[in-house]
Design a protein around this motif. Structure first.
Motif, PDB file in Angstrom:
ATOM      1  N   LYS A  53       6.909  13.481  -0.365  1.00 49.61           N
ATOM      2  CA  LYS A  53       7.386  13.869  -1.695  1.00 49.61           C
ATOM      3  C   LYS A  53       7.915  12.604  -2.373  1.00 49.61           C
ATOM      4  O   LYS A  53       9.058  12.220  -2.163  1.00 49.61           O
ATOM      5  CB  LYS A  53       8.491  14.921  -1.582  1.00 49.61           C
ATOM      6  N   ALA A  70       6.680  17.049  -5.953  1.00 54.89           N
ATOM      7  CA  ALA A  70       6.093  17.921  -4.940  1.00 54.89           C
ATOM      8  C   ALA A  70       5.104  17.127  -4.089  1.00 54.89           C
ATOM      9  O   ALA A  70       4.429  16.221  -4.570  1.00 54.89           O
ATOM     10  CB  ALA A  70       5.382  19.094  -5.610  1.00 54.89           C
ATOM     11  N   ALA A  71       5.016  17.495  -2.813  1.00 55.39           N
ATOM     12  CA  ALA A  71       4.001  16.898  -1.944  1.00 55.39           C
ATOM     13  C   ALA A  71       2.632  17.312  -2.473  1.00 55.39           C
ATOM     14  O   ALA A  71       2.465  18.412  -2.997  1.00 55.39           O
ATOM     15  CB  ALA A  71       4.196  17.388  -0.511  1.00 55.39           C
TER      16      ALA A  71
END
Length: 118
Positions: A53, A70-71
Motif C-alpha cells: 500500500k 489501496a494495494a
C-alpha cells in the motif's frame, strides 16, 4: 542504448522538472512534486508489489500528512486496460496526439542532451 540519464526541463512560465533514470542502478521508483506551499512524494510509485500500500506524503511548512493508497496490481491493470482498448478498437487512456507529444518531448531531450562520462 541509453541505460541512464538525467534531464532538466523548463517551461516558458518557469515551471521546471528534473527527471532521472537508470537501469544499471538499485531499484528506485519514486516521484516528488514541489510547489510554493509544500511537497507531495511517493516511494515505490511504479510497479510496487501487488500487496504493498504505497504511502503518499504531503509535506507542508509545519505539517506532514500520510495517506495510504489501496494495494493494487498495477501491471495486471495496465495489461487489462491495453487488452480492452485493443479489443474495442480504441486508443486506450492516452490518445495518439498525447503519445506523439510525449515522443517528441523525449526526442527533443535526446537531441539536446550532452553526454557526460564520469
Amino acid at each position: 542504448m541509453d541505460v541512464a540519464g538525467t534531464a532538466l526541463l523548463c517551461a516558458p512560465d518557469g515551471v521546471a522538472a528534473q527527471l532521472e533514470f537508470g537501469f544499471r542502478h538499485a531499484y528506485r521508483s519514486r516521484y516528488a512534486l514541489w510547489g510554493r506551499r509544500g511537497r507531495i512524494s511517493v516511494e515505490r510509485a511504479y510497479t510496487p508489489p501487488e500487496q504493498l500500500k504505497p504511502v503518499v506524503r504531503v509535506q507542508q511548512q509545519d505539517r506532514l500528512t500520510e495517506l495510504a493508497m489501496a494495494a493494487d496490481h498495477q501491471v495486471r491493470n495496465a495489461l487489462a486496460a491495453f487488452t480492452a482498448a485493443v479489443l474495442a478498437g480504441g486508443n486506450g487512456p492516452v490518445g495518439e496526439a498525447e503519445s506523439l507529444l510525449q515522443a517528441q518531448l523525449v526526442e527533443g531531450v535526446r537531441k539536446v542532451a550532452r553526454v557526460v562520462t564520469v
